[in-house]
Design an enzyme around this catalytic site. Structure first.
Site, PDB file in Angstrom:
ATOM      1  N   LYS A  65      49.699 -12.206   8.184  1.00  0.00           N
ATOM      2  CA  LYS A  65      50.389 -13.204   7.362  1.00  0.00           C
ATOM      3  C   LYS A  65      50.232 -12.949   5.861  1.00  0.00           C
ATOM      4  O   LYS A  65      51.095 -13.287   5.069  1.00  0.00           O
ATOM      5  CB  LYS A  65      49.895 -14.600   7.707  1.00  0.00           C
TER       6      LYS A  65
ATOM      7  N   GLU B 143      54.061 -25.023   4.644  1.00  0.00           N
ATOM      8  CA  GLU B 143      53.754 -25.800   5.839  1.00  0.00           C
ATOM      9  C   GLU B 143      52.846 -24.948   6.709  1.00  0.00           C
ATOM     10  O   GLU B 143      52.856 -23.720   6.610  1.00  0.00           O
ATOM     11  CB  GLU B 143      55.041 -26.125   6.621  1.00  0.00           C
TER      12      GLU B 143
ATOM     13  N   SER C 244      48.167  -8.429  15.954  1.00  0.00           N
ATOM     14  CA  SER C 244      48.552  -9.220  14.776  1.00  0.00           C
ATOM     15  C   SER C 244      47.391  -9.898  14.067  1.00  0.00           C
ATOM     16  O   SER C 244      47.455 -10.148  12.867  1.00  0.00           O
ATOM     17  CB  SER C 244      49.597 -10.266  15.170  1.00  0.00           C
TER      18      SER C 244
END
Ligand code: PLP
Length: 395
Positions: free
Chosen positions: A90, A112, A378
């Site tokens: 991310k 968010e 990930s």
């Protein structure tokens, strides 16, 4: 060429677009008109690449997993996004978007978050740049993901509990949108996956595409060929998958596999397998596939992994599904947890429960002995310790 990428109107085939309230039009239009110029600018690229390297820890290794390879009769590599700063892919996107926000002269950031991973990655880059950060999070998610709430606060962010609706991600997204409508001039909204109105899905995919860019030269070094036979990734909104598929989309000899969370099972009513259960509709500002009732109410998704329980997928993936370019499969909670524990025991790597869904594909696909397979790992599993412990106790 590039027929799977976004067109000039912001569409991927039938999916995409920008379905937004009139009051957000100016913000989205500003982004649409400037994002490609900013991203392609030399000074932007220089700063982005430097932060990815010195701050996020890129390039991430492409690790040959010899014991897994022996078991599954293929040459299995793991792309180690779990080694990125903050523990997942991310950060690639939040670094890109904070640099973009600065070039747009925005002083404040909103985001968010569901599981809190994107909130932490956003709070991190805001601290790095000395920018004001507000993260909207459903009150239920704040209880379920308490350590991430504390992390965001340590990093200096304000976490706003959202008490409307189911008090989860969808409601947090609505609140963030509302805030943006009221503060359009000084605020940039960092969306955490390849979702939302155009140009977000394309912008986030471009930031994450560094993953497949690195894979190409790493595979050339290790296998003498940039093209693997398979690339496998888990899909929540689809940003880590978009990143590791991106530079292979037009190379049809590379099999691309997306793994969604089936939860307790696709037909149990407790699932997040959007490609299996979803229908076209509009979610978070774009036309895509989403889980909905016959009268169009969004169905609350379920998965053991907080990062995959999203009721839709990005419009890029809806199109990749429809065209058949990507094969979408799904793994249940139990299948993912078994695959995650297998990685712990066989390779000494504790994966995020999200990434464990991608690993579960290894026992669902059939490989030839010399197939080169890349699984995108990930994220890391430190945040999931309690989930692993609880699941082990039930066995
Ligand atoms: C957030 C997250 C995901 C799901 O998001 P995508 O946008 O589908 O990549 C997957 N894995 C990890 C580790 C995450 O934190």
């Amino acid at each position: 060429m590039m027929r799977y990428n976004v067109d000039l109107n912001g569409y991927y085939g039938d999916f995409g677009g920008a379905f937004i309230p009139e009051l957000l039009h100016a913000n989205i239009e500003e982004l649409r008109q400037t994002y490609l110029t900013i991203l392609n600018d030399e000074s932007f690229q220089k700063e982005f690449i430097q932060l990815l390297r010195d701050y996020a820890g890129r390039p991430t290794p492409l690790y040959f997993a010899s014991r897994l390879s022996e078991k599954y009769h293929a040459r299995i590599y793991l792309k180690r996004e779990d080694l990125c700063h903050t523990g997942a892919h991310k950060i690639n996107n939040t670094i890109g978007q904070i640099l973009l926000a600065r070039r747009l002269n925005k002083q404040k950031i909103i985001a968010e978050t569901g599981a809190g991973q994107h909130g932490v990655a956003t709070a991190t880059v805001c601290a790095l740049m000395g920018m004001h950060c507000t993260v909207y999070m459903g009150q239920l998610d704040m209880e379920r993901q308490h350590p991430n709430v504390e992390r965001m606060k340590l990093l200096g962010a304000t976490v706003v509990p959202v008490t409307s609706g189911n008090r989860t991600l969808k409601d947090a997204t609505n609140e963030a949108m509302r805030h943006w409508i009221n503060h359009p001039k000084d605020t940039h909204y960092i969306i955490g996956s390849v979702v939302g109105p155009h140009p977000y899905p394309d912008m986030v995919a471009r930031f994450q595409s560094v993953i497949s860019q690195e894979m190409k030269y790493q595979l050339t070094e290790k296998e003498g060929n940039p093209y693997p036979d398979y690339v496998i990734a888990c899909v929540g909104g689809g940003s880590n998958a978009a990143g590791c598929f991106y530079h292979y989309l037009d190379d049809e000899q590379v099999n691309l596999v997306g793994v969604e969370a089936a939860g307790k099972g696709v037909n149990t009513g407790q699932s997040a397998a959007t490609t299996a259960l979803g229908k076209p509709g509009i979610l978070h500002g774009s036309k895509t596939l989403l889980m909905q009732t016959n009268d169009g109410q969004v169905i609350e998704p379920y998965s053991i992994s907080a990062g995959l329980d999203y009721p839709g997928i990005g419009p890029l993936h809806a199109n990749l599904h429809k065209t058949g370019r990507v094969e979408f499969i799904h793994a249940t909670d139990d299948e993912a947890m078994k695959a995650g524990l297998e990685l712990c025991r066989m390779e000494g790597i504790i994966p995020a429960v999200e990434s464990a869904h991608a690993l579960a594909a290894l026992s669902k696909l059939s490989f030839d002995n010399d197939d080169v397979v890349v699984v995108n790992l990930s994220g890391r599993g430190d945040k999931d310790l309690e989930t692993y412990i609880r699941w082990n106790m039930k066995q």
